[in-house]
Design an enzyme around this catalytic site. Structure first.
Site, short mmCIF file in Angstrom:
data_model
loop_
_atom_site.label_atom_id
_atom_site.label_comp_id
_atom_site.label_asym_id
_atom_site.label_seq_id
_atom_site.Cartn_x
_atom_site.Cartn_y
_atom_site.Cartn_z
N LYS A 123 0.85 -1.19 0.00
CA LYS A 123 0.00 0.00 0.00
C LYS A 123 0.88 1.24 0.00
O LYS A 123 1.66 1.45 0.92
CB LYS A 123 -0.91 -0.01 1.23
CG LYS A 123 -1.77 1.24 1.33
CD LYS A 123 -2.79 1.11 2.43
CE LYS A 123 -3.57 2.40 2.57
NZ LYS A 123 -4.58 2.33 3.62
N LYS B 214 -2.20 -1.50 -3.85
CA LYS B 214 -3.07 -0.32 -3.78
C LYS B 214 -2.23 0.94 -3.85
O LYS B 214 -1.26 1.04 -3.11
CB LYS B 214 -3.82 -0.39 -2.45
CG LYS B 214 -4.72 0.78 -2.19
CD LYS B 214 -5.34 0.60 -0.87
CE LYS B 214 -6.07 1.88 -0.54
NZ LYS B 214 -6.40 1.99 0.82
C1 PBG Z 1 -7.56 3.32 5.45
C2 PBG Z 1 -7.82 3.22 4.00
C3 PBG Z 1 -7.60 4.19 2.98
C4 PBG Z 1 -8.14 3.63 1.81
C5 PBG Z 1 -8.59 2.36 2.12
N1 PBG Z 1 -8.38 2.13 3.47
C6 PBG Z 1 -7.08 5.56 3.03
C7 PBG Z 1 -5.73 5.85 3.48
O1 PBG Z 1 -4.89 4.99 3.72
O2 PBG Z 1 -5.49 7.04 3.64
C8 PBG Z 1 -8.18 4.30 0.47
C9 PBG Z 1 -9.22 3.80 -0.47
C10 PBG Z 1 -9.50 4.67 -1.63
O3 PBG Z 1 -8.84 5.71 -1.86
O4 PBG Z 1 -10.41 4.32 -2.38
N2 PBG Z 1 -6.26 3.25 5.84
#
Ligand code: PBG
Length: 304
Positions: A175, A228
């Site tokens: 991520k 992601k």
């Molecule tokens: C929580 C989380 C996030 C997303 C999914 N879970 C945001 C982040 O890490 O700031 C992003 C999902 C999206 O942008 O569609 N940590």
């Protein structure tokens, strides 16, 4: 001779559940996506399931936020209530929950804070509690998105101990600290109130590090690994698919959705075709599963 095809049964549709009842509030930067109270979510999931999408991912927007994100592991929290109601209404729907602290903490970080810094190890215990509370409410799978080191193992041990050894973990393993999450943070009301997430999320410039992150999560017990965002990280999806024999999920995140929606509204692109092309490219890169806000729209086209 087409090599890649999409199917709604490989989509996971993300939903934002909020407190109260009769609430269905469109997210301004994500047209077609809503913050919904449990009663409204029930209607949505029925539609999702009827389109041939077998699986959802739930995010919670709690009524109450505090330093330690206590609503995250509250038996009667928004997510826990939603799981029970959804499982009651559409038992066949596979319910995955996002496990993280940022939606539940008043500072908006994914872990607890001490001296202005996110504390990795003390956060693990809370994440494990959150995952167990989701499992107790009836979740079919948990998806930790916090990026703390060691969380997959902590969650696996806690689930096993509580009798949930059959509940799989889909880890947000690679991520990145991405600006493509902007609209999501509006949707989930989870923007960090100070600093950013770069101390726990990955540097977008790093490719080989993703393989290390994935290997660690698999070692700790991840059943599905996720990349992601998806679209700007197709090389990462492809690398991981080649290197590991484990299902790979890709999260086509909020910013990727908003870009297409905005350009579509302006008449600058053919929104539907661009949507299908993006989803196809994510699949072609190697994603077995795609988490996407486009799931319903794409399913409608695929089901024709
Ligand atoms: C929580 C989380 C996030 C997303 C999914 N879970 C945001 C982040 O890490 O700031 C992003 C999902 C999206 O942008 O569609 N940590």
């Amino acid at each position: 001779m087409r090599e890649t095809s999409l199917s709604p049964d490989k989509f996971i549709y993300p939903l934002f559940v909020t407190f109260g009842s009769g609430v269905k509030k469109e997210i301004p930067s994500m047209p077609g996506c809503f913050q919904e109270s449990v009663d409204e979510v029930i209607k949505s999931v029925k539609e999702v399931y009827s389109l041939g999408i077998p699986s959802i991912l739930i995010f919670g927007i709690p009524e109450h936020k505090d330093e330690i994100g206590s609503s995250a592991y509250d038996e009667h929290g928004v997510v826990q209530n939603a799981i029970r109601a959804i499982k009651d209404a559409v038992p066949e729907l596979f319910v995955t929950t996002d496990v993280c602290m940022c939606e539940y903490t008043n500072h908006g970080h994914c872990g607890i804070i001490k001296d202005g810094d996110v504390q990795n190890d003390p956060t693990l215990e809370l994440l494990a509690k959150e995952a167990v509370s989701h499992a107790k409410a009836g979740a079919d799978m948990v998806a930790p998105s916090d990026m703390m080191d060691g969380r997959v193992e902590a969650i696996r041990l806690a689930l096993d101990e509580e009798g949930f050894s059959e509940i799989p973990i889909m880890s947000y393993a690679a991520k990145y600290a991405s600006s493509f999450y902007g609209p999501f943070r509006e949707a989930a009301e989870s923007s960090p109130q100070f600093g950013d997430r770069r101390s726990y999320q990955m540097d977008p410039a790093n490719r080989r590090e993703a393989l290390r992150e994935i290997a660690l999560d698999i070692e700790e017990g991840a059943d599905i690994v996720m990349v992601k965002p998806a679209l700007a990280y197709l090389d990462i999806i492809s690398d991981i698919k080649d290197a590991f024999d484990i299902p790979v999920a890709a999260y086509n995140v909020s910013g990727e959705y908003s870009l297409v929606k905005a350009a579509g509204r302006l008449g600058w692109i053919d929104e539907k075709r661009v949507m299908m092309e993006i989803l196809t490219s994510i699949k072609r890169a190697g994603a077995d599963l795609i988490l996407t806000y486009f799931a319903k729209e794409a399913a409608k086209i695929l089901n024709k």
